[in-house]
Write an enzyme that holds these catalytic residues in place. Structure first.
Site, PDB file in Angstrom:
ATOM      1  N   HIS A 307      -0.761   2.007  -4.961  1.00 46.94           N
ATOM      2  CA  HIS A 307       0.109   2.513  -3.905  1.00 46.94           C
ATOM      3  C   HIS A 307      -0.732   3.330  -2.945  1.00 46.94           C
ATOM      4  O   HIS A 307      -1.633   4.043  -3.367  1.00 46.94           O
ATOM      5  CB  HIS A 307       1.231   3.391  -4.492  1.00 46.94           C
ATOM      6  CG  HIS A 307       2.356   3.591  -3.533  1.00 46.94           C
ATOM      7  ND1 HIS A 307       2.333   4.579  -2.574  1.00 46.94           N
ATOM      8  CD2 HIS A 307       3.503   2.905  -3.359  1.00 46.94           C
ATOM      9  CE1 HIS A 307       3.437   4.493  -1.861  1.00 46.94           C
ATOM     10  NE2 HIS A 307       4.169   3.480  -2.308  1.00 46.94           N
ATOM     11  N   ASP A 364       7.808  -1.508  -7.996  1.00 41.40           N
ATOM     12  CA  ASP A 364       8.183  -2.910  -8.137  1.00 41.40           C
ATOM     13  C   ASP A 364       7.702  -3.575  -9.413  1.00 41.40           C
ATOM     14  O   ASP A 364       7.988  -4.744  -9.641  1.00 41.40           O
ATOM     15  CB  ASP A 364       7.683  -3.700  -6.921  1.00 41.40           C
ATOM     16  CG  ASP A 364       8.569  -3.408  -5.738  1.00 41.40           C
ATOM     17  OD1 ASP A 364       9.781  -3.280  -5.956  1.00 41.40           O
ATOM     18  OD2 ASP A 364       8.050  -3.281  -4.625  1.00 41.40           O
TER      19      ASP A 364
HETATM   20  N1  ACO Z   1      -5.116  -4.933  -8.143  1.00 39.62           N
HETATM   21  C1  ACO Z   1      -6.476  -4.861  -8.163  1.00 39.62           C
HETATM   22  N2  ACO Z   1      -7.202  -4.036  -7.376  1.00 39.62           N
HETATM   23  C2  ACO Z   1      -6.525  -3.250  -6.530  1.00 39.62           C
HETATM   24  C3  ACO Z   1      -5.112  -3.265  -6.446  1.00 39.62           C
HETATM   25  C4  ACO Z   1      -4.411  -4.142  -7.306  1.00 39.62           C
HETATM   26  N3  ACO Z   1      -3.072  -4.213  -7.268  1.00 39.62           N
HETATM   27  N4  ACO Z   1      -4.705  -2.382  -5.500  1.00 39.62           N
HETATM   28  C5  ACO Z   1      -5.822  -1.830  -5.009  1.00 39.62           C
HETATM   29  N5  ACO Z   1      -6.930  -2.350  -5.621  1.00 39.62           N
HETATM   30  C6  ACO Z   1      -8.323  -1.936  -5.398  1.00 39.62           C
HETATM   31  C7  ACO Z   1      -8.871  -2.477  -4.085  1.00 39.62           C
HETATM   32  O1  ACO Z   1      -9.500  -3.726  -4.249  1.00 39.62           O
HETATM   33  C8  ACO Z   1      -9.820  -1.377  -3.696  1.00 39.62           C
HETATM   34  O2  ACO Z   1     -10.982  -1.510  -4.485  1.00 39.62           O
HETATM   35  P1  ACO Z   1     -12.431  -1.053  -3.898  1.00 39.62           P
HETATM   36  O3  ACO Z   1     -12.319   0.417  -3.648  1.00 39.62           O
HETATM   37  O4  ACO Z   1     -13.397  -1.412  -4.974  1.00 39.62           O
HETATM   38  O5  ACO Z   1     -12.630  -1.839  -2.629  1.00 39.62           O
HETATM   39  C9  ACO Z   1      -9.131  -0.102  -4.147  1.00 39.62           C
HETATM   40  O6  ACO Z   1      -8.298  -0.511  -5.256  1.00 39.62           O
HETATM   41  C10 ACO Z   1      -8.267   0.554  -3.079  1.00 39.62           C
HETATM   42  O7  ACO Z   1      -7.356  -0.443  -2.574  1.00 39.62           O
HETATM   43  P2  ACO Z   1      -6.838  -0.482  -1.085  1.00 39.62           P
HETATM   44  O8  ACO Z   1      -6.368  -1.860  -0.778  1.00 39.62           O
HETATM   45  O9  ACO Z   1      -7.858   0.129  -0.180  1.00 39.62           O
HETATM   46  O10 ACO Z   1      -5.618   0.518  -1.202  1.00 39.62           O
HETATM   47  P3  ACO Z   1      -4.428   0.645  -0.166  1.00 39.62           P
HETATM   48  O11 ACO Z   1      -3.918   2.018  -0.290  1.00 39.62           O
HETATM   49  O12 ACO Z   1      -4.859   0.179   1.191  1.00 39.62           O
HETATM   50  O13 ACO Z   1      -3.368  -0.422  -0.703  1.00 39.62           O
HETATM   51  C11 ACO Z   1      -1.570  -1.445  -1.844  1.00 39.62           C
HETATM   52  C12 ACO Z   1      -2.217  -0.117  -1.401  1.00 39.62           C
HETATM   53  C13 ACO Z   1      -1.386  -2.361  -0.613  1.00 39.62           C
HETATM   54  C14 ACO Z   1      -0.183  -1.141  -2.414  1.00 39.62           C
HETATM   55  C15 ACO Z   1      -2.464  -2.122  -2.877  1.00 39.62           C
HETATM   56  O14 ACO Z   1      -2.627  -1.280  -3.998  1.00 39.62           O
HETATM   57  C16 ACO Z   1      -1.938  -3.497  -3.307  1.00 39.62           C
HETATM   58  O15 ACO Z   1      -2.235  -4.503  -2.658  1.00 39.62           O
HETATM   59  N6  ACO Z   1      -1.125  -3.555  -4.436  1.00 39.62           N
HETATM   60  C17 ACO Z   1      -0.527  -4.780  -4.872  1.00 39.62           C
HETATM   61  C18 ACO Z   1       0.702  -5.105  -4.032  1.00 39.62           C
HETATM   62  C19 ACO Z   1       1.868  -4.192  -4.337  1.00 39.62           C
HETATM   63  O16 ACO Z   1       2.211  -3.937  -5.488  1.00 39.62           O
HETATM   64  N7  ACO Z   1       2.513  -3.687  -3.273  1.00 39.62           N
HETATM   65  C20 ACO Z   1       3.700  -2.828  -3.390  1.00 39.62           C
HETATM   66  C21 ACO Z   1       3.414  -1.479  -2.831  1.00 39.62           C
HETATM   67  S1  ACO Z   1       4.748  -0.419  -3.164  1.00 39.62           S
HETATM   68  C22 ACO Z   1       5.932  -0.855  -2.110  1.00 39.62           C
HETATM   69  O17 ACO Z   1       5.768  -1.272  -1.015  1.00 39.62           O
HETATM   70  C23 ACO Z   1       7.262  -0.731  -2.571  1.00 39.62           C
END
Ligand code: ACO
Length: 429
Positions: A307, A364
């Protein structure tokens, strides 16, 4: 200087003094509004990682501590003691209603649940396999064509009425989209039922026999609606505000919010979680999925994990996890995907990759399993989210309409394109 009222930014030999604002809770914010004028520099912050876009009194999140407050009330207390409709009132008005105020609100919402008959024709124009989010987005956007006589945004009563209409009609439209997709006749809202039960009836009741609902079904859905009702300046709410900043009508704003919510990085995640759990299929294959999620080249992320704001845990996920077990047990549903989900959560929470990046289950991760147990099909999961979030969207839109600092949203850019050059005619290219 631990508590400055301004900070100074030195750019070359120029010192720019920038005020620091403080809200009632949360981190201080440096006001850069005058920076461009005074220094000729813009700021760069893709994804708004460190930028507040407005002042808001609706919802507060402390991502490090796992705190979520609606109008100051902790989500755990509202989840336990309140109802979705009361939460909708709270978000809109800022205070919990008295019994009389609540009864009046419930009566008003209940008596705005019908959708215009012409919308049925509109619905019939979609292909039989249209995604319900596509239908919902179009149908909600079209509401402005039905209520343009009450769209004077300078009139607080007309604004309030539009918000009530949206909270009242989105469930009716959502259920109609579902029934259209499966070829069932649309079920009109029954005013003798309360909000969530009425929605379940509109979804599942057939003309030929009465619907038998276990009380836990409406209770669980109501809880999910409470937990999804608002989440401060998330992508869809910010979209509603951005569209709202142009003076567009609230139906258009909420339709834009629905479009933003649809993406898998936002509200579409609940659908993506269930698809992911189905693909993993067996608890034995969880370890493989975790490894794949860690491999950046795989293009696979653990859906329902991570998140932007919560870096400790998502307080909504903890509540939903508990409810998930209760609902499945009370409905007598034995879903093998629950075991897959629990194993996946356990494995990821122990894994250094997820620990180091502070990736925890979000709202979720378990919500889809509850929806599934209630008989709600996967394609409808994000629609459920939109239904609940409508309460938050309209509350933010209402707040924005009276914000003296509100301006049209207009970000700047770092231009990386070609520098000026002369047009070349076809025969010279
Ligand atoms: N699985 C694996 N790796 C992940 C995940 C994941 N679900 N989420 C983040 N990471 C990793 C990224 O690859 C990144 O790694 P790095 O630092 O080595 O490059 C690091 O964690 C940070 O991730 P970002 O994408 O920069 O984090 P951001 O805050 O931009 O994204 C997000 C948040 C979009 C929710 C992300 O965690 C994601 O894509 N999760 C899966 C989708 C999801 O569940 N979305 C629902 C969000 S809640 C909602 O809207 C109700």
């Amino acid at each position: 200087m631990s508590d400055p009222t301004s900070v100074t930014l030195n750019i070359g030999d120029k010192a720019v003094s920038l005020p620091v604002h403080r809200g009632s809770l949360g981190a201080p914010c440096i006001d850069i509004g005058k920076l461009a004028k005074e220094s000729g520099h813009f700021t760069y912050d893709p994804g708004f990682m460190a930028t507040a876009s407005c002042r808001s009194a609706v919802t507060y999140i402390d991502g490090d501590e796992g705190v979520l407050l609606y109008r100051g009330y902790p989500i755990e207390q509202l989840a336990k003691q309140s109802s979705f409709l009361e939460v909708a009132y709270l978000l809109m008005h800022g205070e919990l209603p008295t019994r009389t105020q609540f009864d009046a609100f419930e009566h008003e919402v209940t008596h705005h649940t019908m959708m215009h008959e012409a919308l049925k024709t509109f619905l019939g124009g979609f292909r039989h396999d249209a995604h319900p989010m596509a239908m919902l987005c179009g149908m909600v956007g079209s509401l402005s064509a039905f209520y343009h006589d009450t769209l004077n945004l300078d009139d607080p009563e007309q604004r309030r009425l539009a918000a009530v209409r949206l909270i009242a009609k989105v469930p009716t439209i959502a259920a109609a989209c579902y029934r259209q997709s499966i070829g069932w006749p649309i079920r009109y809202p029954r005013n003798n039922l309360e909000y969530t039960t009425r929605f379940l009836h509109m979804m599942f009741e057939v003309p030929s026999e009465p619907l038998q609902l276990k009380p836990v079904a409406a209770k669980a859905l109501d809880l999910l609606f409470i937990l999804h009702a608002d989440h401060e300046q998330n992508a869809s709410t910010s979209t509603v505000r951005l569209v709202g900043s142009t003076g567009a009508n609230p139906y258009a704003c909420v339709a834009a919010g629905i479009a933003a919510l649809w993406g898998p990085a936002h509200g579409g995640a609940n659908e993506a979680v269930l698809k992911m759990l189905e693909e993993i299929g067996r608890p034995e294959d969880v370890a493989k999925a975790v490894e794949k999620a860690k491999d950046k080249n795989s293009g696979f992320r653990l859906m329902g994990f991570g998140h932007r704001v919560y870096k400790n845990y998502d307080p909504r996920a903890a509540i939903i996890r508990e409810m998930c077990h209760k609902v499945l047990a009370e409905l007598g549903v034995n879903d093998p995907l629950l075991e897959v989900a629990m194993r996946l959560e356990e494995a990821a929470l122990k894994d250094e990759y997820f620990v180091a990046r502070k990736l925890y289950p979000n709202v979720d991760f378990y919500s889809g399993l509850i929806y599934k147990a209630l008989g709600i099909p996967t394609e409808m999961f994000t629609v459920m989210f939109a239904l609940a979030r409508t309460a938050g969207w309209v509350s933010h839109w209402l707040e924005q309409q009276v914000d003296p600092e509100a301006k049209i949203g207009r970000p700047r850019q770092i231009y990386t394109g070609a520098t000026p050059r002369d047009y070349v005619p076809f025969d010279k290219r």
